[in-house]
Design a protein around this motif. Structure first.
Motif, mmCIF file in Angstrom:
data_model
loop_
_atom_site.group_PDB
_atom_site.id
_atom_site.type_symbol
_atom_site.label_atom_id
_atom_site.label_comp_id
_atom_site.label_asym_id
_atom_site.label_seq_id
_atom_site.Cartn_x
_atom_site.Cartn_y
_atom_site.Cartn_z
ATOM 1 N N SER A 124 43.123 39.490 36.900
ATOM 2 C CA SER A 124 42.517 39.801 35.841
ATOM 3 C C SER A 124 43.873 40.027 34.683
ATOM 4 C CB SER A 124 43.314 41.160 36.993
ATOM 5 O OG SER A 124 43.179 42.797 36.543
ATOM 6 N N PHE A 125 42.775 39.428 33.609
ATOM 7 C CA PHE A 125 43.443 38.930 32.291
ATOM 8 C C PHE A 125 44.126 40.446 31.733
ATOM 9 C CE2 PHE A 125 41.314 35.284 33.014
ATOM 10 C CZ PHE A 125 42.339 34.500 32.955
ATOM 11 N N GLY A 126 45.344 40.564 31.571
ATOM 12 C CA GLY A 126 45.570 41.645 30.479
ATOM 13 C C GLY A 126 45.551 41.671 28.666
ATOM 14 N N ILE A 127 43.932 41.553 28.687
ATOM 15 C CA ILE A 127 43.651 41.380 27.313
ATOM 16 C C ILE A 127 43.988 42.528 26.534
ATOM 17 C CG2 ILE A 127 41.621 40.683 26.209
ATOM 18 C CD1 ILE A 127 42.123 38.587 27.418
ATOM 19 N N ASN A 163 38.473 39.496 35.912
ATOM 20 C CA ASN A 163 38.768 41.311 35.222
ATOM 21 C C ASN A 163 39.389 41.265 33.872
ATOM 22 O OD1 ASN A 163 38.776 43.875 34.715
ATOM 23 N ND2 ASN A 163 40.979 43.544 34.960
ATOM 24 N N LEU A 164 38.834 41.916 32.923
ATOM 25 C CA LEU A 164 39.123 42.030 31.020
ATOM 26 C C LEU A 164 40.173 42.982 31.474
ATOM 27 C CD1 LEU A 164 37.209 40.165 29.048
ATOM 28 C CD2 LEU A 164 39.054 38.701 30.176
ATOM 29 N N ASP A 165 40.921 43.099 31.574
ATOM 30 C CA ASP A 165 42.052 44.508 30.948
ATOM 31 C C ASP A 165 41.654 45.155 29.920
ATOM 32 O OD1 ASP A 165 42.299 45.436 33.604
ATOM 33 O OD2 ASP A 165 44.932 45.327 32.914
ATOM 34 N N PRO A 190 32.699 38.446 31.621
ATOM 35 C CA PRO A 190 33.778 38.521 32.920
ATOM 36 C C PRO A 190 32.665 38.964 34.403
ATOM 37 C CG PRO A 190 33.777 40.392 31.090
ATOM 38 C CD PRO A 190 33.263 39.211 30.581
ATOM 39 N N ALA A 191 33.102 39.566 35.267
ATOM 40 C CA ALA A 191 32.787 39.767 36.536
ATOM 41 C C ALA A 191 32.784 41.441 36.293
ATOM 42 C CB ALA A 191 33.328 39.082 37.996
ATOM 43 N N CYS A 251 36.634 45.066 42.386
ATOM 44 C CA CYS A 251 37.745 45.159 42.796
ATOM 45 C C CYS A 251 37.826 45.790 44.282
ATOM 46 C CB CYS A 251 38.676 45.516 41.999
ATOM 47 S SG CYS A 251 40.177 45.208 42.593
ATOM 48 N N ALA A 252 38.007 44.938 45.414
ATOM 49 C CA ALA A 252 37.783 45.189 46.676
ATOM 50 C C ALA A 252 39.545 45.919 47.239
ATOM 51 C CB ALA A 252 38.148 43.777 47.577
#
Length: 422
Positions: A124-127, A163-165, A190-191, A251-252
């Motif tokens: 999970s990338f904190g973009i 994941n991209l934030d 991204p997914a 996201c499970a």
């Protein structure tokens, strides 16, 4: 009263250090000064896990999430060691989702392959934004070039569940800028995309000194509607207030939160929620006593500094326990594995459970099933029937058999719907 049924179990691991604390951040994060004690912290995590294991004996872990702070500051070998120790103590479901939060400013060539080998299968990338001016105003340590490069490095390493934030309604942001952020995200394929509005949380720098140029409510709503349409057109289906995913890529871990599932919280400041069902009508206080290896809820809470009347835990249907750990990393490392590391224990009384459940479940586009509500709260459907009827009459919820879901109007007034259950 119905008995509680144990829901799926997740594991949350908090890694508390970051390079620089962002002015909007209200998480338990601490700027690293000098070499960080990675080995000592992993040792503490393992002791912490051992201390909480009696609460979840025999249960299977369905997801793991490393949050922070900036977990990607930790070297892959530290993540690998913790996962090896955790999987020796807990049963992980085959294909267990294991997420690592990642700051693009800490990504290094070659490390993503090692994270994947350690067991990380989701990043999970904190973009937050692909606009360099917005990133500077947010206090981020990366720029847009580094963000794109980090995502591509992860993909080259064989990690495709990304994941991209992204934030919107940023200081000085226009509708066109918010649209460009999404377009650059789409180009990376991204997914999953988390798309949420900047909020000024208490006890943050932004709350004390709000930045200029934050869009007003009308402009923020315009951004939200426009961006939701763009996400849908690009193949990202909204399934929660701020979560959008391609088919099969929800996201499970977060879904387990929103379905009022259980989770062990390991690490400095980590929070957990554990369901301890009654067994053959044994009072839940005795169940808590057996699992926590203490004289009973009141004594356990007193030891952690939070005394509560033990009658609050005498629910014949079982107990839902919220537990959190000491926040400061140095104190946590010193006390991990003992009762002193517990910041507090809070049995969730039946009177609070309907509100807690709805606070999570009504964030979901698909809503919830009444059967799940009964199993996970230990309450009866009649306990919330008046509130449900009111919400349906006002056009906030719609019912389809056993399922209730927010309408489009209900999603716009989520806080009002949830407030019915206070």
């Amino acid at each position: 009263m119905p008995h509680l049924s144990p829901p799926p179990l997740s594991l949350y691991v908090h890694l508390p250090w970051c390079v620089r604390k962002c002015p909007y951040c209200d998480f338990n994060s601490h700027e690293g000064r000098g070499p960080l004690p990675f080995d000592a912290y992993v040792d503490a995590l393992i002791r912490d896990l051992d201390h909480d294991l009696p609460l979840v004996w025999g249960r299977t872990v369905h997801s793991v999430f490393f949050g922070g702070g900036t977990p990607s500051l930790f070297p892959p070998e530290a993540i690998d060691r913790f996962l090896q120790e955790a999987s020796a103590r807990l049963r992980f479901v085959p294909g267990c989702e294991v997420t690592l939060e990642t700051n693009p400013g800490t990504a290094e060539h070659g490390r993503f392959e090692l994270y994947r080998e350690a067991g990380i299968n989701r990043l999970s990338f904190g973009i937050q934004s692909f606009d360099d001016g917005s990133l500077r105003r947010l206090g981020r340590i990366h720029d847009s070039r580094e963000a794109e490069a980090a995502v591509k490095l992860a993909q080259d390493a064989g990690l495709d569940n990304l994941n991209l934030d992204l934030m919107y309604a940023l200081p000085e942001q226009t509708l066109a800028m918010a649209e460009r952020d999404l377009e650059r995200a789409f180009a990376l394929r991204p997914a999953h995309i988390s798309h949420y509005q900047l909020t000024l949380e208490p006890n943050t720098v932004f709350a004390a000194r709000p930045p200029s140029g934050i869009p007003d409510e009308d402009h923020s709503w315009e951004m939200q509607e426009h961006c939701q349409a763009l996400l849908a057109d690009a193949g990202y289906a909204q399934y929660e207030v701020s979560a959008y995913a391609r088919d099969g890529r929800r996201c499970a871990h977060n879904l387990n939160y929103w379905h009022y599932g259980d989770y062990l919280g390991i690490g400095a400041g980590a929070h957990g929620k554990i369901t301890l069902p009654a067994v053959d009508d044994v009072p839940s206080a005795r169940i808590f006593d057996a699992h926590a290896r203490s004289a009973g809820p009141a004594e356990t809470l007193a030891a952690s500094g939070d005394r509560v009347d033990s009658d609050a835990a005498q629910d014949p249907g079982g107990i839902i326990l919220r537990r959190w750990k000491q926040k400061h990393p140095a104190r946590y490392i010193a006390d991990a594995g003992t009762d002193a590391a517990i910041g507090g224990d809070d049995p969730v009384t039946p009177e609070r459970r309907a509100f807690e459940y709805m606070l999570n479940a009504l964030r979901l586009v698909d809503g919830f099933r009444l059967g799940e509500f009964i199993a996970r709260t230990g309450l009866a459907a009649d306990d919330i029937r008046p509130q449900l009827e009111t919400a349906v009459e006002r056009g906030w919820l719609e019912q389809d058999g056993n399922r209730l879901r927010p309408t489009e109007l209900g999603r716009r007034f989520t806080n009002d719907v949830i407030a019915l259950f206070l």
